[in-house]
Design a protein around this motif. Structure first.
Motif, mmCIF file in Angstrom:
data_model
loop_
_atom_site.group_PDB
_atom_site.id
_atom_site.type_symbol
_atom_site.label_atom_id
_atom_site.label_comp_id
_atom_site.label_asym_id
_atom_site.label_seq_id
_atom_site.Cartn_x
_atom_site.Cartn_y
_atom_site.Cartn_z
ATOM 1 N N MET A 1 59.400 67.108 46.346
ATOM 2 C CA MET A 1 60.440 66.205 45.802
ATOM 3 C C MET A 1 59.824 65.372 44.875
ATOM 4 S SD MET A 1 62.209 64.744 49.299
ATOM 5 C CE MET A 1 61.928 65.653 50.687
ATOM 6 N N THR A 2 59.771 66.123 43.767
ATOM 7 C CA THR A 2 59.035 65.347 42.641
ATOM 8 C C THR A 2 59.938 64.281 42.039
ATOM 9 O OG1 THR A 2 57.937 67.316 42.083
ATOM 10 C CG2 THR A 2 57.879 65.678 40.312
ATOM 11 N N GLN A 3 59.535 63.050 42.000
ATOM 12 C CA GLN A 3 60.193 61.933 41.590
ATOM 13 C C GLN A 3 59.387 60.684 41.098
ATOM 14 O OE1 GLN A 3 59.560 62.565 44.820
ATOM 15 N NE2 GLN A 3 59.711 60.781 46.116
ATOM 16 N N ALA A 4 59.921 59.902 40.217
ATOM 17 C CA ALA A 4 59.247 58.710 40.032
ATOM 18 C C ALA A 4 60.063 57.494 40.166
ATOM 19 C CB ALA A 4 59.035 58.741 38.339
ATOM 20 N N SER A 13 51.403 59.398 41.284
ATOM 21 C CA SER A 13 52.499 60.231 40.960
ATOM 22 C C SER A 13 52.589 61.429 41.921
ATOM 23 C CB SER A 13 52.954 60.489 39.352
ATOM 24 O OG SER A 13 51.942 61.423 39.101
ATOM 25 N N CYS A 14 53.696 62.016 41.915
ATOM 26 C CA CYS A 14 53.537 63.433 42.891
ATOM 27 C C CYS A 14 52.637 64.388 42.179
ATOM 28 C CB CYS A 14 55.304 63.967 42.818
ATOM 29 S SG CYS A 14 56.124 62.832 43.804
ATOM 30 N N GLY A 15 52.555 64.604 40.783
ATOM 31 C CA GLY A 15 51.929 65.602 40.120
ATOM 32 C C GLY A 15 52.479 66.812 40.540
ATOM 33 N N THR A 16 51.570 67.739 41.134
ATOM 34 C CA THR A 16 52.124 69.004 41.181
ATOM 35 C C THR A 16 52.358 69.239 42.708
ATOM 36 O OG1 THR A 16 49.707 69.955 41.819
ATOM 37 C CG2 THR A 16 50.518 70.136 39.664
ATOM 38 N N CYS A 17 52.238 67.981 43.634
ATOM 39 C CA CYS A 17 52.502 68.039 45.109
ATOM 40 C C CYS A 17 53.999 68.262 45.342
ATOM 41 C CB CYS A 17 52.116 66.913 45.642
ATOM 42 S SG CYS A 17 52.471 66.655 47.230
ATOM 43 N N THR A 18 54.388 69.146 46.122
ATOM 44 C CA THR A 18 55.522 69.438 46.655
ATOM 45 C C THR A 18 55.735 69.468 48.209
ATOM 46 O OG1 THR A 18 55.458 71.830 46.574
ATOM 47 C CG2 THR A 18 56.594 70.775 44.432
ATOM 48 N N LEU A 19 54.546 68.926 49.046
ATOM 49 C CA LEU A 19 54.300 69.037 50.347
ATOM 50 C C LEU A 19 55.832 68.309 51.221
ATOM 51 C CD1 LEU A 19 52.600 70.326 52.442
ATOM 52 C CD2 LEU A 19 51.408 67.993 52.504
ATOM 53 N N CYS A 20 56.264 67.383 50.822
ATOM 54 C CA CYS A 20 57.276 66.941 51.570
ATOM 55 C C CYS A 20 58.669 67.913 51.500
ATOM 56 C CB CYS A 20 57.624 65.617 51.063
ATOM 57 S SG CYS A 20 58.152 65.487 49.264
ATOM 58 N N ASP A 58 65.690 59.842 47.260
ATOM 59 C CA ASP A 58 65.360 58.514 47.794
ATOM 60 C C ASP A 58 64.047 58.298 48.208
ATOM 61 O OD1 ASP A 58 67.791 57.545 46.959
ATOM 62 O OD2 ASP A 58 68.661 57.452 48.956
ATOM 63 N N PHE A 59 63.525 59.628 48.504
ATOM 64 C CA PHE A 59 61.977 59.516 49.433
ATOM 65 C C PHE A 59 60.788 59.332 48.593
ATOM 66 C CE2 PHE A 59 58.456 61.878 51.017
ATOM 67 C CZ PHE A 59 58.375 61.138 52.434
ATOM 68 N N LEU A 60 60.157 58.451 49.184
ATOM 69 C CA LEU A 60 58.900 58.188 48.500
ATOM 70 C C LEU A 60 57.841 58.210 49.502
ATOM 71 C CD1 LEU A 60 59.721 55.224 46.061
ATOM 72 C CD2 LEU A 60 58.894 57.583 45.320
ATOM 73 N N TYR A 63 51.638 57.341 50.002
ATOM 74 C CA TYR A 63 50.643 57.549 49.274
ATOM 75 C C TYR A 63 51.222 57.073 48.174
ATOM 76 C CZ TYR A 63 48.068 59.513 45.198
ATOM 77 O OH TYR A 63 47.392 59.519 44.318
ATOM 78 N N LEU A 64 52.439 57.096 47.806
ATOM 79 C CA LEU A 64 53.048 56.738 46.501
ATOM 80 C C LEU A 64 53.330 55.199 46.554
ATOM 81 C CD1 LEU A 64 55.506 59.405 45.458
ATOM 82 C CD2 LEU A 64 53.246 59.106 44.732
ATOM 83 N N ILE A 65 53.774 54.702 47.525
ATOM 84 C CA ILE A 65 54.083 53.431 47.711
ATOM 85 C C ILE A 65 53.286 52.194 48.217
ATOM 86 C CG2 ILE A 65 56.649 54.095 47.494
ATOM 87 C CD1 ILE A 65 56.820 53.474 50.538
ATOM 88 N N HIS A 74 46.168 61.453 48.944
ATOM 89 C CA HIS A 74 47.345 62.428 48.047
ATOM 90 C C HIS A 74 47.541 63.401 48.750
ATOM 91 C CE1 HIS A 74 49.282 64.663 45.377
ATOM 92 N NE2 HIS A 74 49.300 63.623 44.391
ATOM 93 N N PRO A 75 48.851 63.882 49.246
ATOM 94 C CA PRO A 75 49.367 65.072 50.011
ATOM 95 C C PRO A 75 48.739 66.233 49.712
ATOM 96 C CG PRO A 75 51.112 63.485 49.873
ATOM 97 C CD PRO A 75 50.068 63.239 48.907
ATOM 98 N N ALA A 76 48.599 66.547 48.245
ATOM 99 C CA ALA A 76 48.148 67.620 47.523
ATOM 100 C C ALA A 76 46.826 68.016 48.159
ATOM 101 C CB ALA A 76 48.394 67.982 46.390
ATOM 102 N N ILE A 80 48.708 66.152 54.277
ATOM 103 C CA ILE A 80 49.296 65.199 55.063
ATOM 104 C C ILE A 80 50.348 64.320 54.364
ATOM 105 C CG2 ILE A 80 49.055 63.383 56.858
ATOM 106 C CD1 ILE A 80 46.313 64.569 57.544
ATOM 107 N N VAL A 81 51.393 64.233 54.798
ATOM 108 C CA VAL A 81 52.432 63.263 54.208
ATOM 109 C C VAL A 81 52.697 62.221 55.035
ATOM 110 C CG1 VAL A 81 54.937 63.087 53.119
ATOM 111 C CG2 VAL A 81 53.564 65.177 52.808
ATOM 112 N N VAL A 82 52.316 61.024 54.654
ATOM 113 C CA VAL A 82 52.560 59.838 55.400
ATOM 114 C C VAL A 82 54.016 59.350 55.214
ATOM 115 C CG1 VAL A 82 51.524 57.523 55.836
ATOM 116 C CG2 VAL A 82 50.059 59.096 54.964
HETATM 117 S S1 SF4 Z 1 54.499 64.396 49.586
HETATM 118 FE FE1 SF4 Z 1 54.773 62.272 48.216
HETATM 119 S S2 SF4 Z 1 53.197 62.975 46.435
HETATM 120 FE FE2 SF4 Z 1 54.019 64.607 47.381
HETATM 121 S S3 SF4 Z 1 56.092 65.210 46.576
HETATM 122 FE FE3 SF4 Z 1 56.442 64.470 48.243
HETATM 123 S S4 SF4 Z 1 56.753 62.281 47.616
HETATM 124 FE FE4 SF4 Z 1 55.524 63.246 45.991
#
Ligand code: SF4
Ligand code: SF4
Length: 185
Positions: A1-4, A13-20, A58-60, A63-65, A74-76, A80-82
């Motif tokens: 869920m790439t978002q800012a 930032s999410c960068g290349t992460c898409t784990l959520c 809406d999801f953050l 790690y991001l917040i 960082h989940p990548a 692990i996604v907190v």
């Molecule tokens: S797990 Fe976090 S850092 Fe990774 S894509 Fe989702 S919101 Fe972004």
């Protein structure tokens, strides 16, 4: 869920992460916990970005917040996604492709420390791998397994003073306070 979003920690930032897009349940896309959303293109992100569900917008993740979360979360990297849930729960949702990651250092030590701190603040601390849940208590772990849609997790002290965690039906009277720290029988 790439978002800012303006609430993100500076420099993160999410960068290349898409784990959520894998570890979380997304009802709108019929994907369960631990399954890649069918709209996620690995390494690229969401193929329906402009039309993605509001839940995704809406999801953050933590790690991001939360600036108290160190960079190695960082989940990548951590796999692990907190996630903050229900206002009183921290859920470490682990990539099923690396199910033992949460037991590795430094993540394990930090999860255990948070379990102690969390209970002082009336917070539940859970680890979810796929659809199986483990509750982290200050003195031990309780494997709860699959939690059904009509079940909730309660944690608290038993009459003998020991810590406990259990799954109960959502209509259980012990849920009267919202399901956080409650007396366990
Ligand atoms: S797990 Fe976090 S850092 Fe990774 S894509 Fe989702 S919101 Fe972004
Ligand atoms: S719809 Fe897009 S942002 Fe939402 S889970 Fe699927 S791939 Fe991720």
């Amino acid at each position: 869920m790439t978002q800012a979003a303006p609430a993100t920690v500076k420099g993160r930032s999410c960068g290349t992460c898409t784990l959520c897009c894998k570890v979380l349940k997304i009802p709108e896309t019929d994907s369960g916990k631990g399954e890649w959303c069918r709209h996620c293109v690995t390494g690229k992100g969401c193929s329906i970005y402009d039309e993605r569900p509001q839940r995704c917008r809406d999801f953050l993740c933590g790690y991001l917040i939360w600036d108290a979360v160190p960079d190695h979360w960082h989940p990548a990297k951590s796999r692990i996604v907190v996630v903050s849930e229900l206002g009183f729960r921290i859920n470490f949702t682990v990539d099923p492709g690396a199910p033992g990651r949460w037991r590795e250092v430094p993540w394990y030590n930090e999860i255990k420390a948070l379990a102690v701190l969390g209970f002082q603040e009336n917070r539940q601390v859970l680890v979810t791998v796929g659809n199986k849940v483990t509750a982290l208590l200050p003195d031990r772990e309780v494997e709860l397994g699959v939690v059904g849609d009509n079940e909730v997790i309660v944690t608290g002290r038993r009459p003998d003073g020991t810590w406990g965690a259990a799954k109960v039906h959502k209509d259980d009277p012990r849920m009267a306070d919202g399901g956080t720290m409650v007396p366990l029988g």
